[in-house]
Design an enzyme around this catalytic site. Structure first.
Site, PDB file in Angstrom:
ATOM      1  CB  CYS A  95      -0.770  -0.132   1.430  1.00 45.27           C
ATOM      2  SG  CYS A  95      -2.004  -1.432   1.280  1.00 45.27           S
ATOM      3  N   GLY A 154      -0.597   0.646  -5.259  1.00 45.60           N
ATOM      4  CA  GLY A 154      -1.851   0.042  -4.812  1.00 45.60           C
ATOM      5  C   GLY A 154      -2.949   0.844  -5.896  1.00 45.60           C
ATOM      6  CG  ASN A 193       3.175  -0.134   3.118  1.00 49.24           C
ATOM      7  OD1 ASN A 193       2.848  -1.046   2.623  1.00 49.24           O
ATOM      8  ND2 ASN A 193       4.282   0.572   2.796  1.00 49.24           N
ATOM      9  N   GLY A 194       1.594  -2.284   4.993  1.00 54.68           N
ATOM     10  CA  GLY A 194       2.377  -3.428   5.846  1.00 54.68           C
ATOM     11  C   GLY A 194       1.580  -4.583   6.109  1.00 54.68           C
ATOM     12  CE1 TYR A 241       7.226  -4.359 -10.784  1.00 50.48           C
ATOM     13  CE2 TYR A 241       6.033  -4.518  -8.492  1.00 50.48           C
ATOM     14  CZ  TYR A 241       6.230  -4.406  -9.990  1.00 50.48           C
ATOM     15  OH  TYR A 241       4.920  -4.377 -10.265  1.00 50.48           O
TER      16      TYR A 241
HETATM   17  P1  AMP Z   1       5.443 -12.988 -12.519  1.00 57.01           P
HETATM   18  O1  AMP Z   1       6.860 -13.810 -12.388  1.00 57.01           O
HETATM   19  O2  AMP Z   1       4.461 -13.419 -13.670  1.00 57.01           O
HETATM   20  O3  AMP Z   1       4.745 -13.105 -11.122  1.00 57.01           O
HETATM   21  O4  AMP Z   1       5.715 -11.413 -12.817  1.00 57.01           O
HETATM   22  C1  AMP Z   1       6.808 -11.025 -12.262  1.00 57.01           C
HETATM   23  C2  AMP Z   1       6.801  -9.559 -12.625  1.00 57.01           C
HETATM   24  O5  AMP Z   1       5.619  -8.708 -12.041  1.00 57.01           O
HETATM   25  C3  AMP Z   1       8.292  -8.932 -12.329  1.00 57.01           C
HETATM   26  O6  AMP Z   1       8.975  -8.648 -13.258  1.00 57.01           O
HETATM   27  C4  AMP Z   1       7.620  -7.486 -11.651  1.00 57.01           C
HETATM   28  O7  AMP Z   1       7.729  -6.701 -12.514  1.00 57.01           O
HETATM   29  C5  AMP Z   1       6.271  -7.848 -11.392  1.00 57.01           C
HETATM   30  N1  AMP Z   1       6.108  -7.849  -9.735  1.00 57.01           N
HETATM   31  C6  AMP Z   1       6.611  -7.350  -8.815  1.00 57.01           C
HETATM   32  N2  AMP Z   1       6.041  -7.694  -7.637  1.00 57.01           N
HETATM   33  C7  AMP Z   1       5.194  -8.832  -7.762  1.00 57.01           C
HETATM   34  C8  AMP Z   1       4.588  -9.501  -6.851  1.00 57.01           C
HETATM   35  N3  AMP Z   1       4.398  -9.325  -5.802  1.00 57.01           N
HETATM   36  N4  AMP Z   1       3.815 -10.582  -7.394  1.00 57.01           N
HETATM   37  C9  AMP Z   1       3.692 -10.671  -9.061  1.00 57.01           C
HETATM   38  N5  AMP Z   1       4.626  -9.799  -9.951  1.00 57.01           N
HETATM   39  C10 AMP Z   1       5.259  -8.957  -9.313  1.00 57.01           C
END
Ligand code: AMP
Length: 474
Positions: free
Chosen positions: A2, A28, A100-101, A250
């Site tokens: 969040c 979010g 957030n958390g 990210y």
């Molecule tokens: P996926 O491997 O299909 O889950 O997608 C991964 C991509 O989604 C990564 O390259 C990130 O850009 C983004 N991402 C970042 N955090 C998450 C997360 N918690 N869950 C899924 N995708 C994420």
């Protein structure tokens, strides 16, 4: 995950809170809410993006010298409307809260609170924090009593969380969990002699609204700002910090600064580390293509370091949200193609070094590799700035189920095959540490070593619940 932003001033803060929330939208997209206090508590929250939840008329109604805004992406709790933040209580006096958390002992605490007086109505863990806090307060207000109540929260509520509160007629309280897992920064500005103090999950919402970053709330620190803008702060816990590395990899905006480290710089360094590792493979490529947007920074540095052209072979439709924010796997799979458009002239017949920030479930990576190959790529070498994610996160990032994490199930070679890449290279954990240069990091999702221990029952309950939520959202 969040995003939160809270501002206190001697003039209306709503314009800054609203604009700040627009800069928190990446944290979010499920719901947005604002609570403000001006003779009474005003609360507006709903499903949807910031720009669609608030009309001009509503912002007028919220007008106040103190307000907190929240953008939500659920990690615990699935009912968008009931669980949207902020929340409030009226006893012993009116308090508004957003956070957030995530708590690791949420279920147990909720049970305990409801046995006493059935006070928790949502399945959002911030409500639990609010009740633990409010029940620890005496009738009579004092800053010392607020800090004692925060201490109680630290004793009872385990996990990673940053919290903002409005205390009716008194001021704003901010605190960060004893490990400072989730970020919280503080900033200040004075315009025409009127001072304002602001807190947020990251610096971008504050700097865009003209605030000057002062620094970070420390691990286990509580800060109270009264209506005269006087600040009192106290460190209430002694644990070592463990800042979530994923904020730099990210989650945070590239322009933000957390723990005095620019997110942009961290990503540049991650690109340099990838270049060093790539050179050792002895493989040859023609072009570096980043998966937009997060990995563009690392990709540009990688290309520079290995002397290859950097090309945007994939263009993002910026009006479609981050894929992982859509709760179900089905939605995610469809949205990859909607979101990324290949530029064939940069792809066809090329050996592509594809850079992404991370591989979580592997779904996106597989789709992207296929997309490039379908458009004539000769080879797709996949490089991830984040090391393999092998363990779930219980502190607020949506990586809850081991079963969903591709690197928890498969070896690097198996993942390569599964996503259809010709080569797969991850930054190592040491490379990540070097890139960030921060000593106190939470690396639990990469190492399985959790800075705040996670009860076994919570682990399985958490995983089950999240998988069920995904099913419901399909
Ligand atoms: P996926 O491997 O299909 O889950 O997608 C991964 C991509 O989604 C990564 O390259 C990130 O850009 C983004 N991402 C970042 N955090 C998450 C997360 N918690 N869950 C899924 N995708 C994420």
């Amino acid at each position: 995950m969040c995003g939160i932003v809270g501002i206190i001033s001697k003039q209306d803060v709503l314009p800054d809170v609203f604009v700040g929330m627009l800069s928190l939208q990446h944290r979010g997209q499920d719901s947005a809410g604002i609570i403000s206090y001006n003779e009474k508590m005003n609360l507006i929250k709903d499903e949807g993006l910031v720009s669609s939840v608030f009309t001009e008329k509503e912002l007028e109604k919220l007008k106040a010298n103190i307000a907190i805004g929240h953008t939500r992406y659920p990690t615990v709790g699935s009912d968008f409307t009931i669980d949207a933040q902020p929340f409030m209580v009226s006893k012993p006096y009116e308090i508004g809260i957003a956070h957030n958390g995530n708590l690791v002992n949420y279920v147990e605490l909720r049970k305990e609170l409801n046995l006493k007086n059935n006070c928790v109505v949502s399945s959002c863990d911030v409500e639990v924090i609010l009740h633990v806090f409010a029940q620890a307060l005496p009738e009579e207000f004092s800053v010392e009593a607020l800090f004692e109540a925060v201490k109680k929260v630290f004793e009872k509520a385990k996990g990673g969380y940053s919290v903002l509160m409005i205390i009716k007629d008194k001021g704003m309280l901010a605190f960060r969990d004893p490990r400072a897992i989730r970020p919280l920064v503080v900033a200040e500005k004075t315009v025409d002699g009127v001072e304002s103090i602001a807190f947020s999950s990251e610096s971008l919402p504050l700097t865009t609204t003209g605030f000057k970053l002062i620094g970070n709330i420390e691990a286990g620190e509580a800060v109270f700002v009264n209506q005269n803008l006087e600040i009192t702060s106290k460190k209430l816990a002694k644990e070592n910090p463990a800042h979530c590395m994923f904020e730099w990899v990210y989650f945070s905006a590239a322009e933000s600064i957390l723990e005095n480290l620019e997110v942009y710089t961290a990503r540049i360094n991650l690109g340099r580390e990838l270049a060093d590792a790539w050179k050792k493979t002895g493989l040859k490529a023609d072009v570096v293509v980043p998966v937009p947007d997060t990995s563009r920074t690392a990709g540009s540095r990688l290309a520079e370091e290995i002397d290859l052209p950097y090309r945007e072979g994939l263009i993002k439709n910026r009006y479609i949200g981050r894929t992982f924010i859509m709760a179900s796997q089905v939605k995610r799979e469809n949205s990859v193609r909607l979101k990324l458009n290949p530029v064939e002239s940069e792809i066809k017949g090329k050996r592509i070094l594809l850079v992404d920030d991370s591989i979580v479930r592997g779904t996106t990576s597989k789709k992207i590799v296929k997309l490039l190959k379908d458009h004539g790529a000769e080879k797709v070498y996949f490089l991830s700035t984040c090391p393999p994610i092998i363990s779930p996160c219980f502190y607020g990032i949506d990586m809850p189920s081991k079963a969903e994490l591709i690197a928890a199930r498969l070896s690097v070679e198996e993942i390569r095959k599964e996503i259809g890449a010709d080569y797969l290279l991850y930054n190592s954990v040491d490379a990540l540490k070097r890139a960030l240069g921060i000593k106190d990091l939470c690396l639990a999702c990469l190492t399985g070593k959790y800075p705040v221990s996670v009860p076994k029952e919570t682990e399985s309950e958490f995983e089950k619940k999240r998988i069920e939520e995904r099913k419901e959202h399909k």
